[in-house]
Design an enzyme around this catalytic site. Structure first.
Site, PDB file in Angstrom:
ATOM      1  N   LYS A  76       0.799  -1.716 -11.685  1.00 27.08           N
ATOM      2  CA  LYS A  76       2.152  -1.391 -12.127  1.00 27.08           C
ATOM      3  C   LYS A  76       2.579  -2.461 -13.131  1.00 27.08           C
ATOM      4  O   LYS A  76       2.293  -3.650 -12.918  1.00 27.08           O
ATOM      5  CB  LYS A  76       3.082  -1.376 -10.906  1.00 27.08           C
ATOM      6  CG  LYS A  76       4.515  -0.983 -11.198  1.00 27.08           C
ATOM      7  CD  LYS A  76       5.324  -0.879  -9.896  1.00 27.08           C
ATOM      8  CE  LYS A  76       6.762  -0.474 -10.129  1.00 27.08           C
ATOM      9  NZ  LYS A  76       7.522  -0.321  -8.860  1.00 27.08           N
ATOM     10  N   SER A 151      10.079   3.934  -8.240  1.00 30.04           N
ATOM     11  CA  SER A 151       9.862   3.495  -9.589  1.00 30.04           C
ATOM     12  C   SER A 151       8.387   3.402  -9.964  1.00 30.04           C
ATOM     13  O   SER A 151       8.067   3.258 -11.146  1.00 30.04           O
ATOM     14  CB  SER A 151      10.505   2.114  -9.793  1.00 30.04           C
ATOM     15  OG  SER A 151       9.904   1.162  -8.921  1.00 30.04           O
ATOM     16  N   SER A 175       9.895   2.622  -3.532  1.00 30.19           N
ATOM     17  CA  SER A 175       9.133   2.928  -4.744  1.00 30.19           C
ATOM     18  C   SER A 175       7.627   3.027  -4.593  1.00 30.19           C
ATOM     19  O   SER A 175       6.939   3.363  -5.558  1.00 30.19           O
ATOM     20  CB  SER A 175       9.452   1.916  -5.835  1.00 30.19           C
ATOM     21  OG  SER A 175      10.724   2.188  -6.353  1.00 30.19           O
TER      22      SER A 175
HETATM   23  N1  GLN Z   1      15.253   4.048  -5.806  1.00 31.60           N
HETATM   24  C1  GLN Z   1      15.527   2.704  -5.382  1.00 31.60           C
HETATM   25  C2  GLN Z   1      16.288   1.950  -6.434  1.00 31.60           C
HETATM   26  O1  GLN Z   1      16.436   2.439  -7.496  1.00 31.60           O
HETATM   27  C3  GLN Z   1      14.265   1.993  -5.014  1.00 31.60           C
HETATM   28  C4  GLN Z   1      13.503   1.459  -6.158  1.00 31.60           C
HETATM   29  C5  GLN Z   1      12.361   0.590  -5.748  1.00 31.60           C
HETATM   30  O2  GLN Z   1      11.894   0.637  -4.612  1.00 31.60           O
HETATM   31  N2  GLN Z   1      11.916  -0.230  -6.678  1.00 31.60           N
HETATM   32  O3  GLN Z   1      16.758   0.887  -6.217  1.00 31.60           O
END
Ligand code: GLN
EC number: 6.3.5.7
Length: 483
Positions: A76, A151, A175
């Protein structure tokens, strides 16, 4: 070759059926051919990959063995990679070449993994749809009109489309697990502190945790083994021995106590997903598990608490991107304030700016007690709920998400509607617990995930349960049409 799992690749390399160089070349060609449909990569690292593949082949020729030796993966794009762009999905870091490797990157490289590239992601890991990336949205290989989740949407789409067998990802509020659910993968968020955060660009430091995304629990065990462990460079890394995750995959589930929280089955849950969740429970019962209804009474407060704490930490972490030391700098600043304002205004996208404003507000002198302190108290209550539940059961099972992957753009005008989709995943981050999502069926042709949660450091238990489930079901083997 692209259908092989990490475990099968390790066997094929050991049996000299193919070399890492051959496999790497085949997958790089496949990425070049198919990724334009998905947009799952921000950078391809062909030269590095071929060099690492040749080195791995040489190590194998010298008698070395190892599950990751010669295995192609991707990172990532928030894991720092020395000399390679590490963008975090943001214009702010579009020109940032990290001067060092993240601990996770260095550990996997030392184990012989081959880095094919850096995967697309929501900007600074903020999102659930991979639509906030500066490099454009990622498409879901199961239906190109739908989001892959976020994400870590790039890692998920690439692995689901068989562009590579596994990838690293991070999970601050879901995410890893949510994109796994949306793309029919297995994804594991480890216990907070299990995997080093050093060199992982921070979103919300008390919640962020790196982990594996792959097609099977067996492969997650292999990749986690290479990622986990104490790191003196990360003050929140925990000095606990790392068990052999592959060795415990075949443990019996006889007598395993599964807790199903009644709060999970509320109005927001798609009833077809609820049915698939209960079908997975029946499957585990056949393997000897016993099921019990439990309660997590403070769950309803978790989303508001998370969406105070995560933006608060983000506003602090992202203050370093000021146009001075590194990252994007605006043209012709008039003075220092103009430099800060325009560099940040032009370098960050709208979702990141929204979170910085919410976070800075929640931390401001007049509102700290009302928002941030209150949210931290809720966080403790959420943790206490889990501690009480784990005196009665060994794992907690439920849906990973209330709905399957939505259409691209469907939630763009209403960010809160996307935040609500995180309802089942964020509690594990607030409590620091490990969680896994595994494929459990389809709704309208889109994958559905079941989430398993376990007590601290019981990643092995999660992988064991998921592996046994996968030995007796075939959801995880389904491949999206066209890939
Ligand atoms: N959807 C959540 C956020 O936007 C989790 C994102 C994540 O785990 N990086 O904060």
């Amino acid at each position: 070759m692209h259908q092989l799992t990490l475990a099968e690749i390790a066997r094929g390399l050991a049996d000299k059926k193919f070399s890492s160089e051959e496999l790497t070349k085949a997958l790089l060609a496949r990425i070049t051919q198919l990724d334009p449909q998905l947009n799952s990569f921000i950078s391809l690292t062909e030269d590095l990959a071929l060099q690492q593949a040749k080195a791995a082949d040489a190590r194998r020729a010298n008698g070395e063995n190892g599950a990751l030796l010669g295995a192609p993966i991707a990172h990532k794009d928030l894991f720092c990679t020395q000399g390679i762009r590490t963008s975090c999905g943001s214009k702010m870091l579009d020109n940032f070449k990290a001067p060092y490797d993240a601990t996770v990157v260095a550990k996997l490289a030392a184990a012989g993994a081959v880095t094919l590239g850096k995967t697309n992601m929501d900007e600074f890991a903020m999102g659930s749809a991979n639509e906030s990336s500066y490099y454009g949205a990622v498409k879901n290989p199961w239906n190109l009109e739908h989001v892959p989740g976020g994400s870590s949407g790039g890692s998920a789409a690439a692995v689901a489309a068989r562009l590579l067998p596994a990838a690293t990802a991070t999970d601050t509020g879901g995410s890893i697990r949510q994109p796994a659910a949306f793309t029919n993968l297995t994804g594991l968020k480890p216990t907070y502190g299990r995997v080093s955060r050093w060199g992982m660009i921070a979103y919300a430091s008390s919640l962020d945790q790196g982990g594996p995304l792959a097609r099977t629990a067996e492969d997650c065990a292999i990749l986690l083994q290479g990622m986990a462990g104490f790191d003196p460079q990360d003050s929140t890394s925990i000095d606990e021995p790392v068990p052999d995750y592959s060795a415990s995959l075949n443990g019996s589930l006889n007598g395993l106590r599964i807790g199903v929280p009644k709060e999970y089955f509320s109005a927001g849950l798609d009833s077809r997903i609820a049915d698939l969740v209960m079908a997975s429970v029946e499957e585990l019962k056949k393997l000897g598990a016993v099921v019990k209804e439990i309660s997590l009474p403070n769950m309803q407060h978790a989303i508001p608490a998370y969406y105070v704490i995560a933006p608060a930490e983000a506003s602090s972490n992202l203050s370093r991107f000021d146009g001075v030391r590194f990252g994007y700098r605006c043209e012709n600043p008039k003075n220092l304030i103009d430099l800060y304002k325009r560099s940040r205004g032009e370098g960050f996208g709208p979702e990141v700016q929204r979170r910085i404003m919410v976070g800075a507000y929640a931390l401001s002198a007049g509102y700290y007690d009302a928002y941030y302190l209150k949210a931290q108290k809720i966080r403790r209550l959420v943790k206490n709920d889990f501690m009480a539940a784990f005196t009665e059961v060994d794992i907690i099972l439920g849906p990973t998400t209330p709905n399957p992957a939505w259409k691209l753009g469907a939630k763009n005008s209403d960010p809160v509607s996307a935040y609500l989709e995180d309802v089942y995943t964020i509690t594990a981050n607030l409590a620091g617990l490990p969680g896994l999502s595994m494929p459990a069926g389809f709704v309208d042709g889109l994958p559905v995930g079941v989430q398993l949660l376990a007590p601290y450091f019981q990643e092995g238990r999660l992988l064991n349960v998921a592996h046994q489930y996968q030995q007796n079901t075939d959801w995880h083997t389904r491949t999206p049409t066209g890939f």
